[in-house]
Design an enzyme around this catalytic site. Structure first.
Site, PDB file in Angstrom:
ATOM      1  N   THR A  23      -3.798 -10.552  75.490  1.00 50.00           N
ATOM      2  CA  THR A  23      -2.971 -10.108  74.419  1.00 50.00           C
ATOM      3  C   THR A  23      -2.198 -11.305  73.900  1.00 50.00           C
ATOM      4  OG1 THR A  23      -2.294  -8.140  75.514  1.00 50.00           O
ATOM      5  CG2 THR A  23      -0.872  -8.822  73.960  1.00 50.00           C
ATOM      6  N   ASP A 117       1.088 -21.989  78.661  1.00 51.99           N
ATOM      7  CA  ASP A 117       2.162 -20.997  78.733  1.00 51.99           C
ATOM      8  C   ASP A 117       2.843 -21.362  80.321  1.00 51.99           C
ATOM      9  OD1 ASP A 117      -0.046 -20.663  80.758  1.00 51.99           O
ATOM     10  OD2 ASP A 117      -0.096 -18.583  80.734  1.00 51.99           O
TER      11      ASP A 117
END
Length: 268
Positions: A23, A117
């Site tokens: 996603t 991330d």
């Protein structure tokens, strides 16, 4: 590179893009208000026209971004995304990487392989908790642990399969086990094959994460019973897992996005 540089809080439109394996999440920040957030499938980045339409739609609704950052664990998607953003909005794009000005000290043998991330999550953890030791856990496609001590030094981390990856592996690597969606079971033990898979993966992940948090805390410098480490949890599956683990102190599904925005402001 660790920085003590102050973070700008001017009310300009900032767009951050977090491209994950499954996603992609886009967030528009204005000043210190909560961001406007939406998600798309990461496969969309194989369709340049659709991506351009998405970015232009965001700009129409929220204003043209004056600063942009891209955080990606998919290198090819990051490059094409950054090029499109620069072309559409005529702004330089900050790409999240270990070479940026950071609010923590990254001591890692292979900094070029340290996930963007994870960098963003560590940055936000340090900003949020200041001089407290932090265990940051991202429960997504993979489950990652990253640890900062009270001085803001990176102490190390762990990576393990996420719950959906576990379910996929059981299905793809066996002849008869079905693919099961994982959510919270009603009991510990299952009474069908589907229940056994779901319960085993869910409760196994809960016990693994809880046990690892305890083990990390036991050897983390600066932690004591009087001042235990903060435990920040985020990620797509954090909302179903976190309530089962008492040692988790903070749940924020937007923590990585906030970290990307923080790094954008530090490096603009």
């Amino acid at each position: 590179m660790q920085s003590s540089r102050s973070v700008s809080t001017e009310a300009f439109v900032r767009l951050v893009v977090d491209i994950g394996n499954t996603t992609t999440t886009l967030a528009v920040f204005t000043g210190e208000t909560e961001p406007s957030v939406e998600s798309v499938q990461s496969t969309l980045f194989g369709e340049p026209k659709a991506v351009a339409e998405l970015f232009l739609s965001l700009a129409h609704r929220h204003g043209t971004p004056q600063a942009v950052a891209v955080c990606s664990v998919v290198p090819a998607a990051a490059a094409s995304c950054s090029a499109q953003l620069e072309s559409l909005f005529s702004v330089p794009v900050v790409t999240i990487a270990a070479s940026l000005r950071l609010p923590f000290q990254l001591d890692y043998a292979t900094p070029h392989t340290f996930g963007a991330d994870r960098i963003a999550l560590c940055a936000w953890s340090r900003h949020l908790f200041g001089d407290c030791p932090v265990i940051a856990v991202d429960i997504g496609t993979a489950i990652t642990f990253d640890v900062l001590d009270a001085e803001g030094n990176y102490r190390g981390g762990l990576i393990m399969p996420g719950i959906d990856m576990m379910a996929g592996a059981l299905n793809s690597r066996t002849a008869q086990l079905p693919l099961v969606d994982i959510d919270k079971p009603e009991s510990l033990l299952g009474r069908s094959t589907i229940e056994c898979i779901r319960n085993g993966i869910f409760w196994g992940a809960v016990r693994q994460i809880a046990g690892l948090i305890d083990a990390i805390g036991a050897e983390l410098p600066g932690e004591s019973k009087a001042a235990p480490a903060e435990v920040l949890v985020t990620g797509g599956n954090s909302r179903i897992i976190a309530p089962e683990i008492a040692s988790i102190t903070h749940l924020d599904e937007l923590a990585v996005l906030r970290g990307i925005d923080l790094l954008l402001r530090l490096n603009s």
